[in-house]
Design a protein around this motif. Structure first.
Motif, PDB file in Angstrom:
ATOM      1  N   LYS A 233       0.843  -1.196   0.000  1.00 15.52           N
ATOM      2  CA  LYS A 233       0.000   0.000   0.000  1.00 15.52           C
ATOM      3  C   LYS A 233       0.880   1.249   0.000  1.00 15.52           C
ATOM      4  N   ASN A 234       0.353   2.311  -0.628  1.00 17.45           N
ATOM      5  CA  ASN A 234       1.086   3.570  -0.630  1.00 17.45           C
ATOM      6  C   ASN A 234       0.232   4.663  -0.004  1.00 17.45           C
ATOM      7  N   PHE A 235       0.806   5.856   0.056  1.00 20.90           N
ATOM      8  CA  PHE A 235       0.131   6.969   0.731  1.00 20.90           C
ATOM      9  C   PHE A 235      -1.194   7.318   0.063  1.00 20.90           C
ATOM     10  N   GLN A 236      -1.234   7.250  -1.294  1.00 17.58           N
ATOM     11  CA  GLN A 236      -2.476   7.575  -1.995  1.00 17.58           C
ATOM     12  C   GLN A 236      -3.599   6.620  -1.618  1.00 17.58           C
ATOM     13  N   ASN A 237      -3.257   5.341  -1.407  1.00 19.05           N
ATOM     14  CA  ASN A 237      -4.296   4.370  -1.034  1.00 19.05           C
ATOM     15  C   ASN A 237      -4.946   4.747   0.285  1.00 19.05           C
ATOM     16  N   TYR A 238      -4.147   5.252   1.212  1.00 15.95           N
ATOM     17  CA  TYR A 238      -4.708   5.658   2.504  1.00 15.95           C
ATOM     18  C   TYR A 238      -5.585   6.899   2.371  1.00 15.95           C
ATOM     19  N   LEU A 239      -5.429   7.656   1.275  1.00 13.51           N
ATOM     20  CA  LEU A 239      -6.281   8.810   1.024  1.00 13.51           C
ATOM     21  C   LEU A 239      -7.482   8.466   0.153  1.00 13.51           C
ATOM     22  N   GLY A 240      -7.533   7.204  -0.324  1.00 10.36           N
ATOM     23  CA  GLY A 240      -8.673   6.784  -1.123  1.00 10.36           C
ATOM     24  C   GLY A 240      -8.414   6.778  -2.613  1.00 10.36           C
ATOM     25  N   PHE A 241      -7.165   6.855  -3.035  1.00 14.51           N
ATOM     26  CA  PHE A 241      -6.848   6.930  -4.451  1.00 14.51           C
ATOM     27  C   PHE A 241      -5.804   5.868  -4.818  1.00 14.51           C
ATOM     28  N   ASP A 242      -5.868   5.414  -6.056  1.00 18.83           N
ATOM     29  CA  ASP A 242      -4.839   4.553  -6.604  1.00 18.83           C
ATOM     30  C   ASP A 242      -3.754   5.442  -7.210  1.00 18.83           C
ATOM     31  N   ASP A 243      -2.496   4.992  -7.157  1.00 18.81           N
ATOM     32  CA  ASP A 243      -1.410   5.838  -7.679  1.00 18.81           C
ATOM     33  C   ASP A 243      -1.283   5.791  -9.189  1.00 18.81           C
ATOM     34  N   GLY A 244      -2.149   5.040  -9.857  1.00 17.39           N
ATOM     35  CA  GLY A 244      -2.137   4.968 -11.312  1.00 17.39           C
ATOM     36  C   GLY A 244      -1.369   3.793 -11.875  1.00 17.39           C
ATOM     37  N   SER A 245      -0.587   3.130 -11.061  1.00 17.55           N
ATOM     38  CA  SER A 245       0.250   2.037 -11.563  1.00 17.55           C
ATOM     39  C   SER A 245      -0.583   0.826 -11.980  1.00 17.55           C
ATOM     40  N   SER A 246      -1.811   0.722 -11.485  1.00 21.22           N
ATOM     41  CA  SER A 246      -2.655  -0.432 -11.822  1.00 21.22           C
ATOM     42  C   SER A 246      -3.467  -0.224 -13.092  1.00 21.22           C
ATOM     43  N   GLN A 247      -3.481   0.996 -13.630  1.00 18.55           N
ATOM     44  CA  GLN A 247      -4.284   1.287 -14.806  1.00 18.55           C
ATOM     45  C   GLN A 247      -3.607   0.793 -16.084  1.00 18.55           C
ATOM     46  N   LEU A 248      -4.388   0.659 -17.158  1.00 16.65           N
ATOM     47  CA  LEU A 248      -3.822   0.345 -18.455  1.00 16.65           C
ATOM     48  C   LEU A 248      -2.940   1.495 -18.936  1.00 16.65           C
ATOM     49  N   ALA A 249      -1.850   1.156 -19.591  1.00 16.12           N
ATOM     50  CA  ALA A 249      -0.951   2.179 -20.124  1.00 16.12           C
ATOM     51  C   ALA A 249      -1.675   3.011 -21.182  1.00 16.12           C
ATOM     52  N   LYS A 250      -1.255   4.249 -21.318  1.00 14.97           N
ATOM     53  CA  LYS A 250      -1.927   5.145 -22.260  1.00 14.97           C
ATOM     54  C   LYS A 250      -1.781   4.676 -23.706  1.00 14.97           C
ATOM     55  N   ASN A 251      -0.660   4.017 -24.031  1.00 11.52           N
ATOM     56  CA  ASN A 251      -0.438   3.533 -25.393  1.00 11.52           C
ATOM     57  C   ASN A 251      -0.795   2.063 -25.538  1.00 11.52           C
ATOM     58  N   TYR A 252      -1.710   1.593 -24.681  1.00 11.40           N
ATOM     59  CA  TYR A 252      -2.104   0.191 -24.697  1.00 11.40           C
ATOM     60  C   TYR A 252      -2.775  -0.136 -26.030  1.00 11.40           C
ATOM     61  N   PRO A 253      -2.499  -1.305 -26.618  1.00  6.01           N
ATOM     62  CA  PRO A 253      -3.094  -1.625 -27.926  1.00  6.01           C
ATOM     63  C   PRO A 253      -4.611  -1.695 -27.865  1.00  6.01           C
ATOM     64  N   SER A 254      -5.245  -1.179 -28.910  1.00 13.52           N
ATOM     65  CA  SER A 254      -6.697  -1.180 -28.975  1.00 13.52           C
ATOM     66  C   SER A 254      -7.210  -2.563 -29.356  1.00 13.52           C
ATOM     67  N   ARG A 255      -8.514  -2.719 -29.268  1.00 11.39           N
ATOM     68  CA  ARG A 255      -9.124  -3.984 -29.680  1.00 11.39           C
ATOM     69  C   ARG A 255      -8.838  -4.256 -31.162  1.00 11.39           C
ATOM     70  N   GLU A 256      -8.921  -3.225 -31.946  1.00  7.52           N
ATOM     71  CA  GLU A 256      -8.693  -3.380 -33.378  1.00  7.52           C
ATOM     72  C   GLU A 256      -7.252  -3.789 -33.662  1.00  7.52           C
ATOM     73  N   GLN A 257      -6.320  -3.194 -32.933  1.00  9.36           N
ATOM     74  CA  GLN A 257      -4.911  -3.559 -33.127  1.00  9.36           C
ATOM     75  C   GLN A 257      -4.657  -5.004 -32.711  1.00  9.36           C
ATOM     76  N   TYR A 258      -5.319  -5.446 -31.630  1.00 11.68           N
ATOM     77  CA  TYR A 258      -5.159  -6.836 -31.212  1.00 11.68           C
ATOM     78  C   TYR A 258      -5.729  -7.785 -32.263  1.00 11.68           C
ATOM     79  N   ALA A 259      -6.907  -7.430 -32.814  1.00 13.14           N
ATOM     80  CA  ALA A 259      -7.533  -8.286 -33.816  1.00 13.14           C
ATOM     81  C   ALA A 259      -6.682  -8.381 -35.071  1.00 13.14           C
ATOM     82  N   ALA A 260      -5.976  -7.272 -35.399  1.00 12.98           N
ATOM     83  CA  ALA A 260      -5.120  -7.276 -36.590  1.00 12.98           C
ATOM     84  C   ALA A 260      -3.828  -8.058 -36.364  1.00 12.98           C
ATOM     85  N   GLY A 261      -3.505  -8.322 -35.098  1.00 11.30           N
ATOM     86  CA  GLY A 261      -2.300  -9.087 -34.793  1.00 11.30           C
ATOM     87  C   GLY A 261      -1.194  -8.206 -34.223  1.00 11.30           C
TER      88      GLY A 261
END
Length: 926
Positions: free
Chosen positions: A274-302
């Motif tokens: 746990k980090n300080f943000q968790n104790y304040l009620g927030f996630d630090d962002g490390s658990s979220q998908l990356a901003k440049n994460y491949p889209s569904r269409e990109q995955y379907a294309a390979g």
């Protein structure tokens, strides 16, 4: 308005209010205030002249009927109330105490419109206070029940859901969802400060009442019948929460509390880092998908092998478990109130509050023993709740403008460890789940109230914006198994099921964002209709919702086809924090997979336009009828990659509420009203979600129709004396196309969806009793002791449709309890310094999951809940110490399949103990 700009505006206004409102009263003066209402209708009266006889001091009631006269020298006075068309009232023996508030609510008589201002009625302070309370209790147009901020303060309830348990005919499910008159949350509507609250849940229609701290509440009212000015989308009750507005006086308050749970505190608590943000009620962002994460269409294309590696390495894999001791529950609260009263009787006030709560709870040895399952779960929940409120009000002349703002953030981090046997797969399992859930609610409401003339005709308007976020990042589930016949062989390892993707062993990233815009305006005017004094009210408004939902089920699948079997088993035996290590991904042992289903992402919109007209008619002195018509035009649209739902429905909804006053203490009420129950967006959306706690898939039904409900009520009520009540109610409801969960349980994984049943009826009775015990014997102890009891009996019957061969042809409605018991005793002593409250709650068994073809319905067994609070005021009554005892009996939560009608033993869906909660808190106001 953008949230960040809004918060900046709130902060700036707060600074202005604090700087401008530093006036304090002289040490020898006090303040007189109260609310003035019509004795026959209960409506507040604007513009009443208030004079302190023998002095030059005075004032008048504002648009809310409230008056305030500050800086009165300590002493006893006679106060006079004058308004054209009403009898003048003089109240004697009004005592003003130094550095204190004296509250004096007043009722005035107008006697069917005759001009009586030349008549002077005299009464004492004590008598008038009791009369005002009678007026508030008796003059509601609706059959309703509620709870005040004072009652909440005297209970151990920390949030709104706990407080709602005390209301007659009301129960709470999963510690946060309200059930009224046996009807589950989807048949109730939640409102705050005059506008509808959106659903906080991604997978059901429900409002999570545990996110609103109880100390922010001014009052809660549950309307069990409908008038045209209430939303039409309910059948059980309209839960109306009113937050506090302009404070009575300047104050600063802080509080802190610490709690002990018998099942959790100081026990071994398994958690991820746990980090300080968790104790304040927030996630630090490390658990979220990356901003440049491949889209569904990109995955379907390979995706190239490199891109797959980078994608899998972008996930947070911090699943190392720390074993620490669970800390006590912590709560902190700070409130600030400022009010400035001007010479021309105008008044500006502001109220600010910040609340924080952190808890670490353990549910040990959760039994799941049914069909082919024999499991034990241990769950470790780290929860933080952060709430803030900023309310502003300005009352000027016959006008009032209020701006109310609420923000609440919930952060839950849940770790589950499951061990046991699944006989159908001839394996013994070790299952791990890591789950983060973040919910937030931002609500901003601007409202106005304007009296237009001496006839007390008025315009009220409300504009509201709400934002709901429900974010579930990086939910990771992984199951390890080995053959059942090797369970006790330590040389045979547990191997992770990571060789193919499924919703049981993939990661879930889901995000829900919903914006709600609401506007309403109404006009009220007293008129004479059919030679009787009446009040006409007309109104119109709109509600627009826009929801964006996106869910990704992704996973790293071990490429066993290209691997040596021994190496594959070696990797599959690694612990969850090591099995997806970067060095293994870099060696191309894994390939990226994504499970894609229709409905994993959708956009939903609803638009409601409504208008209504109603007449509140007083016939003679004893009979009152409130009747009218509401029209609602509702459109809902749901889009995935195609138009799934586009439906419009116009409903005309009549209602009539009648009250006959047998005398000034006894009412007889009867009502009929027509309401609807519309499918929630999640119930329509084709999204398929696997709930690992329920072993089932949850899926919507795009063909779901709205329910139409005809309702009838009858109630007899007596008000023996101040604060006392005895009432008996009966009610009946008939549903067309009732919306109920459907269970398809022929396959290995149960699927729960929603259906319209062909027929459903519900009927019942309620009894409420609240009485001082001095009728037993006139002693000081019994005179300061109040006992209360509310009982409800409810019966419902649902006829299952014929789309499949259900095991039960008829059954009760889901969530409906056949009976509810709420009881308690309150006692005060030492001039109200000591307050003791003992509370008891019990509900009858109710369906938690509806039965299907293979399984009977799963019922939640009754449990006895005993709570208590002892409060003592210290430091010249400015401080208070409270000792709270919650769930003292600690009865188990037990949900079981009721197989007795089929001459088979019951089976346990889940069973656990929550633990008793004991806490000490201190609050100080100065």
């Amino acid at each position: 308005m953008k949230p960040q700009l809004q918060l900046k505006g709130i902060a700036a206004a707060m600074t202005l209010v604090v700087a401008a409102s530093t006036t304090v009263y002289a040490q020898s003066s006090g303040k007189l205030m109260g609310t003035i209402t019509n004795s026959k209708t209960g409506e507040t009266i604007t513009g009443v002249t208030v004079r302190i006889l023998g002095t030059s001091r005075g004032g008048s009631s504002d648009v809310s009927g409230k008056y305030s006269i500050p800086a009165l020298p300590a002493g006893k006075y006679t106060v006079e109330y004058i308004y054209i068309g009403y009898s003048t009232k003089q109240v004697t023996e009004v005592e003003i105490k130094a550095n204190d508030l004296t509250n004096l609510d007043i009722v005035l008589d107008n006697s069917e419109g005759q001009v009586l201002d030349q008549v002077v009625v005299t009464g004492s302070f004590k008598k008038e206070s009791i009369g005002a309370l009678y007026s508030q209790q008796k003059n509601s147009a609706l059959i309703s029940d509620g709870i005040s901020s004072e009652q909440i303060r005297r209970s151990p309830d920390k949030n709104t859901s706990e407080a709602l348990r005390r209301v007659s005919g009301t129960t709470i499910q999963d510690n946060k969802f309200v059930i009224v008159r046996g009807l589950s949350d989807r048949y109730n509507v939640a409102m705050m400060d005059g506008s509808v609250l959106p659903s906080t849940e991604a997978n059901r229609r429900a409002f999570s009442f545990d996110i609103i701290p109880s100390n922010l509440i001014d009052k809660i009212t549950i309307s069990k019948t409908a008038t045209p000015d209430l939303p039409a989308d309910f059948a059980g009750g309209a839960v109306q929460i009113t937050t506090k507005d302009i404070p009575d006086q300047n104050f600063i308050s802080f509080g802190l509390g610490y709690g002990y749970n018998t099942a959790s505190t100081f026990k071994d608590f398994l958690q991820t880092k746990k980090n300080f943000q968790n104790y304040l009620g927030f996630d630090d962002g490390s658990s979220q998908l990356a901003k440049n994460y491949p889209s569904r269409e990109q995955y379907a294309a390979g995706l190239s092998q490199k891109w797959q590696r980078l994608t899998m390495k972008s996930w947070s894999n911090d699943f190392a478990i720390d074993n620490k001791k669970a800390l006590p529950t912590q709560t902190y609260q700070f409130s600030l109130g400022r009010v400035k009263q001007y010479d021309n009787n105008n008044k500006f006030g502001a109220l600010f509050s910040v609340n924080y709560r952190n808890s670490q709870n353990i549910l040990s040895n959760i039994e799941r023993n049914w069909y082919q399952y024999d499991y034990k779960d241990n769950q470790y929940r780290f929860s933080t709740n952060l709430g803030a409120m900023a309310n502003f009000g300005y009352s000027f002349g016959k006008n009032k403008i209020s701006w109310k703002n609420l923000y609440n953030k919930n952060y839950d981090n849940l770790h589950t460890e499951r061990t046991g046997t699944q006989f159908g797969s001839t394996s013994v399992n070790r299952f791990y789940a890591f789950d983060i859930l973040q919910k937030s609610l931002l609500k901003s409401t601007l409202e106005g109230d304007h009296v237009l003339s001496e006839k007390n005709d008025r315009i009220k308007w409300t504009a509201s914006y709400s934002n709901i976020k429900n974010n579930q990042p990086n939910q990771m589930k992984i199951n390890y198994a080995k053959p059942l016949d090797k369970e006790n062989d330590p040389t045979v390892p547990y191997l992770a099921n990571i060789t193919s993707p499924s919703k049981e062993n993939t990661r879930l990233f889901s995000d829900l964002n919903e914006n709600v815009y609401t506007g309403e305006a109404s006009y009220t005017r007293p008129i004479n209709f059919l030679s009787t004094p009446s009040t006409l009210k007309v109104g119109a408004g709109t509600n627009y919702r826009h929801r964006d939902f996106d869910a990704r089920f992704v996973g790293a699948v071990l490429d066993v086809v290209r691997m040596d079997p021994a190496l594959a088993d070696q990797i599959r035996a690694l612990s969850p924090d090591k099995i997806f290590a970067s060095d293994l991904i870099d060696k191309n042992y894994y390939k990226y997979e994504e499970v894609q289903m229709p409905g994993d992402y959708y956009t939903a919109k609803t638009f409601t336009g409504f208008g209504y007209a109603m007449l509140d008619q007083k016939i003679a002195d004893k009979f009152r009828v409130v009747y009218g018509l509401r029209a609602e035009n509702y459109n809902v649209q749901i889009d995935t990659d195609k138009k799934e739902v586009d439906d419009t429905k116009l409903d005309f909804l009549p209602s009539i509420n009648m009250t006959y006053s047998l005398n000034n203490k006894v009412n007889l009420r009867a009502s009929y009203y027509r309401t609807v129950a519309r499918p929630e967006l999640r119930e329509l959306a084709p999204f398929d979600y696997y709930d690992y706690e329920q072993f089932s898939n949850m899926k919507g039904n795009v063909n779901l129709k709205r329910s139409a409900i005809n309702n009838a009520d009858l109630r007899f009520e007596i008000y023996p004396s101040s604060g006392e009540i005895f009432s008996v109610s009966t009610f009946y409801k008939h549903f067309s196309n009732a919306i109920e969960p459907k269970r398809e349980d022929r396959n290995s994984t149960v699927e729960v969806s929603y259906i319209n049943t062909t027929k459903a009826v519900l009927y019942g009775a309620e009894l409420e009793f609240r009485k001082k015990l001095n009728f037993i014997n006139e002693t000081p102890f019994l005179n300061n002791t109040i006992a209360y009891l509310n009982l409800s009996y409810v019966h419902s019957s649902v006829t299952n449709p014929t789309d499949q061969d259900y095991k039960e042809k008829t059954r009760p409605m889901v969530g409906q309890s056949p009976y509810t018991i709420n009881a308690g005793v309150q006692h005060s002593a030492f001039d109200n310094k000591l307050n003791v409250n003992i509370l008891y709650n019990r509900i009858g068994k109710r369906i938690q999951q509806a039965g299907g073809i293979t399984f009977a319905s799963a019922y939640e067994a009754p449990r006895n809940v005993l709570d208590a609070q002892v409060g003592y005021k210290v430091m010249k009554n400015k401080g208070e110490v409270k000792v709270n005892l919650g769930d003292i009996l600690n009865n188990p939560v037990n949900v079981y399949f009721d197989n007795k009608p089929y001459n088979q033993p019951n089976e346990t869906l889940y069973r656990y103990k929550i633990g008793g909660n004991y806490s000490v808190s201190f609050n100080y106001t100065f």
